[in-house]
Design a protein around this motif. Sequence first.
Motif, PDB file in Angstrom:
ATOM      1  N   ARG A  27       1.059  -1.336  -0.030  1.00 37.41           N
ATOM      2  CA  ARG A  27       0.049  -0.179   0.085  1.00 37.41           C
ATOM      3  C   ARG A  27       0.940   1.378   0.004  1.00 37.41           C
ATOM      4  O   ARG A  27       1.709   1.156   0.722  1.00 37.41           O
ATOM      5  CB  ARG A  27      -0.925   0.130   1.219  1.00 37.41           C
ATOM      6  N   LEU A  28       0.514   2.291  -1.002  1.00 39.21           N
ATOM      7  CA  LEU A  28       1.404   3.543  -0.971  1.00 39.21           C
ATOM      8  C   LEU A  28       0.172   4.383  -0.440  1.00 39.21           C
ATOM      9  O   LEU A  28      -1.015   4.448  -1.180  1.00 39.21           O
ATOM     10  CB  LEU A  28       1.720   3.655  -2.351  1.00 39.21           C
ATOM     11  N   GLU A  29       0.179   5.268   0.445  1.00 40.01           N
ATOM     12  CA  GLU A  29      -0.706   6.220   1.165  1.00 40.01           C
ATOM     13  C   GLU A  29      -0.643   7.302   0.430  1.00 40.01           C
ATOM     14  O   GLU A  29       0.339   7.601  -0.256  1.00 40.01           O
ATOM     15  CB  GLU A  29      -0.537   6.340   2.686  1.00 40.01           C
ATOM     16  N   LYS A  30      -1.888   7.958   0.426  1.00 38.00           N
ATOM     17  CA  LYS A  30      -1.932   9.322  -0.309  1.00 38.00           C
ATOM     18  C   LYS A  30      -1.228  10.403   0.135  1.00 38.00           C
ATOM     19  O   LYS A  30      -0.924  10.412   1.591  1.00 38.00           O
ATOM     20  CB  LYS A  30      -3.267   9.760  -0.048  1.00 38.00           C
ATOM     21  N   GLY A  31      -0.049  10.905  -0.536  1.00 38.45           N
ATOM     22  CA  GLY A  31       0.763  12.029  -0.047  1.00 38.45           C
ATOM     23  C   GLY A  31       2.093  11.382   0.701  1.00 38.45           C
ATOM     24  O   GLY A  31       2.954  11.999   0.904  1.00 38.45           O
ATOM     25  N   ALA A  32       2.063  10.116   0.369  1.00 41.13           N
ATOM     26  CA  ALA A  32       3.410   9.414   1.059  1.00 41.13           C
ATOM     27  C   ALA A  32       4.520   9.742   0.275  1.00 41.13           C
ATOM     28  O   ALA A  32       4.830   9.997  -0.769  1.00 41.13           O
ATOM     29  CB  ALA A  32       3.032   7.907   1.022  1.00 41.13           C
ATOM     30  N   ARG A  33       5.663   9.319   1.189  1.00 41.21           N
ATOM     31  CA  ARG A  33       7.021   9.297   0.817  1.00 41.21           C
ATOM     32  C   ARG A  33       7.625   8.166   1.102  1.00 41.21           C
ATOM     33  O   ARG A  33       8.120   7.934   2.005  1.00 41.21           O
ATOM     34  CB  ARG A  33       7.999  10.593   1.162  1.00 41.21           C
ATOM     35  N   HIS A  34       7.430   7.058   0.149  1.00 43.42           N
ATOM     36  CA  HIS A  34       7.704   5.803   0.322  1.00 43.42           C
ATOM     37  C   HIS A  34       8.833   5.180  -0.439  1.00 43.42           C
ATOM     38  O   HIS A  34       8.980   5.484  -1.585  1.00 43.42           O
ATOM     39  CB  HIS A  34       6.524   4.973   0.096  1.00 43.42           C
ATOM     40  N   ALA A  35       9.837   4.372   0.223  1.00 41.12           N
ATOM     41  CA  ALA A  35      10.818   3.950  -0.467  1.00 41.12           C
ATOM     42  C   ALA A  35      10.929   2.299  -0.677  1.00 41.12           C
ATOM     43  O   ALA A  35      10.326   1.775   0.247  1.00 41.12           O
ATOM     44  CB  ALA A  35      12.131   4.407   0.358  1.00 41.12           C
ATOM     45  N   LEU A  36      11.178   1.909  -1.818  1.00 44.86           N
ATOM     46  CA  LEU A  36      11.196   0.533  -1.870  1.00 44.86           C
ATOM     47  C   LEU A  36      12.813   0.307  -2.079  1.00 44.86           C
ATOM     48  O   LEU A  36      13.429   0.511  -2.982  1.00 44.86           O
ATOM     49  CB  LEU A  36      10.668  -0.041  -3.097  1.00 44.86           C
ATOM     50  N   ILE A  37      13.282  -0.789  -1.183  1.00 42.32           N
ATOM     51  CA  ILE A  37      14.633  -1.272  -1.509  1.00 42.32           C
ATOM     52  C   ILE A  37      14.721  -2.533  -1.326  1.00 42.32           C
ATOM     53  O   ILE A  37      14.029  -3.575  -1.018  1.00 42.32           O
ATOM     54  CB  ILE A  37      15.553  -0.598  -0.333  1.00 42.32           C
ATOM     55  N   GLY A  38      15.839  -3.176  -1.637  1.00 38.52           N
ATOM     56  CA  GLY A  38      16.195  -4.658  -1.847  1.00 38.52           C
ATOM     57  C   GLY A  38      17.524  -4.980  -2.486  1.00 38.52           C
ATOM     58  O   GLY A  38      18.117  -4.205  -3.206  1.00 38.52           O
ATOM     59  N   PRO A  39      18.000  -6.112  -2.058  1.00 37.80           N
ATOM     60  CA  PRO A  39      19.390  -6.465  -2.649  1.00 37.80           C
ATOM     61  C   PRO A  39      19.041  -6.787  -3.950  1.00 37.80           C
ATOM     62  O   PRO A  39      17.938  -6.980  -4.685  1.00 37.80           O
ATOM     63  CB  PRO A  39      19.642  -7.657  -1.740  1.00 37.80           C
ATOM     64  N   ASN A  40      20.489  -7.138  -4.699  1.00 40.89           N
ATOM     65  CA  ASN A  40      20.602  -7.583  -6.259  1.00 40.89           C
ATOM     66  C   ASN A  40      19.366  -8.920  -6.362  1.00 40.89           C
ATOM     67  O   ASN A  40      19.267  -9.769  -5.487  1.00 40.89           O
ATOM     68  CB  ASN A  40      21.909  -8.064  -6.530  1.00 40.89           C
ATOM     69  N   GLY A  41      18.461  -8.784  -7.338  1.00 42.27           N
ATOM     70  CA  GLY A  41      17.640  -9.883  -7.528  1.00 42.27           C
ATOM     71  C   GLY A  41      16.583  -9.866  -6.840  1.00 42.27           C
ATOM     72  O   GLY A  41      15.623 -10.871  -6.856  1.00 42.27           O
ATOM     73  N   ALA A  42      15.986  -8.624  -5.994  1.00 46.90           N
ATOM     74  CA  ALA A  42      14.986  -8.932  -5.067  1.00 46.90           C
ATOM     75  C   ALA A  42      13.678  -8.668  -5.925  1.00 46.90           C
ATOM     76  O   ALA A  42      12.635  -9.321  -5.429  1.00 46.90           O
ATOM     77  CB  ALA A  42      15.285  -7.682  -4.237  1.00 46.90           C
ATOM     78  N   GLY A  43      13.681  -8.412  -7.205  1.00 44.98           N
ATOM     79  CA  GLY A  43      12.429  -8.249  -7.833  1.00 44.98           C
ATOM     80  C   GLY A  43      11.737  -6.888  -7.939  1.00 44.98           C
ATOM     81  O   GLY A  43      10.653  -6.765  -8.469  1.00 44.98           O
ATOM     82  N   GLY A 229       8.089  -0.661   7.326  1.00 46.21           N
ATOM     83  CA  GLY A 229       8.041   0.110   8.253  1.00 46.21           C
ATOM     84  C   GLY A 229       8.453   1.603   8.335  1.00 46.21           C
ATOM     85  O   GLY A 229       8.932   1.857   7.294  1.00 46.21           O
ATOM     86  N   SER A 230       8.586   2.321   9.506  1.00 48.92           N
ATOM     87  CA  SER A 230       8.987   3.528   9.403  1.00 48.92           C
ATOM     88  C   SER A 230      10.559   3.588   9.232  1.00 48.92           C
ATOM     89  O   SER A 230      11.347   2.475   9.115  1.00 48.92           O
ATOM     90  CB  SER A 230       9.053   4.381  10.465  1.00 48.92           C
ATOM     91  N   VAL A 231      11.195   4.763   8.826  1.00 50.67           N
ATOM     92  CA  VAL A 231      12.696   4.684   8.687  1.00 50.67           C
ATOM     93  C   VAL A 231      13.390   4.255   9.768  1.00 50.67           C
ATOM     94  O   VAL A 231      14.408   3.360   9.725  1.00 50.67           O
ATOM     95  CB  VAL A 231      13.064   6.341   8.441  1.00 50.67           C
ATOM     96  N   GLU A 232      13.049   4.554  10.933  1.00 50.35           N
ATOM     97  CA  GLU A 232      13.633   4.102  12.342  1.00 50.35           C
ATOM     98  C   GLU A 232      13.424   2.570  12.232  1.00 50.35           C
ATOM     99  O   GLU A 232      14.439   1.837  12.858  1.00 50.35           O
ATOM    100  CB  GLU A 232      13.022   4.770  13.300  1.00 50.35           C
ATOM    101  N   GLN A 233      12.167   1.985  12.187  1.00 53.02           N
ATOM    102  CA  GLN A 233      12.100   0.609  12.353  1.00 53.02           C
ATOM    103  C   GLN A 233      12.941  -0.135  11.467  1.00 53.02           C
ATOM    104  O   GLN A 233      13.687  -1.177  11.819  1.00 53.02           O
ATOM    105  CB  GLN A 233      10.725   0.467  11.844  1.00 53.02           C
ATOM    106  N   ILE A 234      13.126   0.288  10.016  1.00 55.97           N
ATOM    107  CA  ILE A 234      13.981  -0.435   9.337  1.00 55.97           C
ATOM    108  C   ILE A 234      15.317  -0.228   9.510  1.00 55.97           C
ATOM    109  O   ILE A 234      15.981  -1.407   9.532  1.00 55.97           O
ATOM    110  CB  ILE A 234      13.473   0.174   7.705  1.00 55.97           C
TER     111      ILE A 234
END
Length: 251
Positions: A27-43, A229-234
């Motif tokens: 889910r991407l919330e309205k107005g969000a600043r959301h990042a998607l990360i992952g290692p090589n080959g994560a998809g 999660g949040s930046v702090e949680q991740i």
Amino acid sequence: MTAHALETTHLNKMFGALKATTDVSFRLEKGARHALIGPNGAGKTTFINLLTGVLPPSSGDILLNGESIASVRREGRVRRGMVRTFQINQLFSGLSVIESLALVISERRGRGWNWFRPAAALADIDREISVLLRDFGLDAVFDQPCSALPYGKQRLLEIALAIACRPQVLLLDEPAAGVPEADRKEVMARIAALPSDVSILLIEHDMDLVFNFANRISVLVAGALFAEGSVEQISRDQRVKEVYLGGAGHD
């Protein structure tokens, strides 16, 4: 209930026997600043290609503002408000900066190539172009061909062209990739200043940029959501550190 800006439900993608995306509910919330990360080959690339219609899902659904777009073509998704940038710039190399902006704005307004008309007849487009040139620091290079721009300016122009489409959801695929260090701060500052009503999903491997930009992070591993999660949680999640933050390779 208010619909999310963008949502996937149990999204799967198979390439023969290979499962590239596994039951991703995001889910991407309205107005969000959301990042998607992952290692090589994560998809990550497969996931973005599913969102934007480059690839059809094997199963599951994609919702934009609560409406399914899983069967909508790429151009239809843009018209409905989903726009993306690419790791490698997709610019009109034969056009100048101002011509590129005029073309995109004219297409959005349904005027197509009719923007080749006297400026007096295009005052509304002129005003919109002026704002974009100012907001993205392109005033001084407005008449230069896209191919002649420094790479940092090319990145800024690509984002300006995306904003000219009036997106509700903007997918930024490594917007600072290849940009010289001296220009990276400007690129990210311009992104940070984007309108708050534009929901942004940032795909990025530079964790400093991610932590400075995002208010929420999703981690993709082997085609599945691994953590969110949040930046702090991740940043404190030991599992994430083991599979990504402390790893050697990113994509």
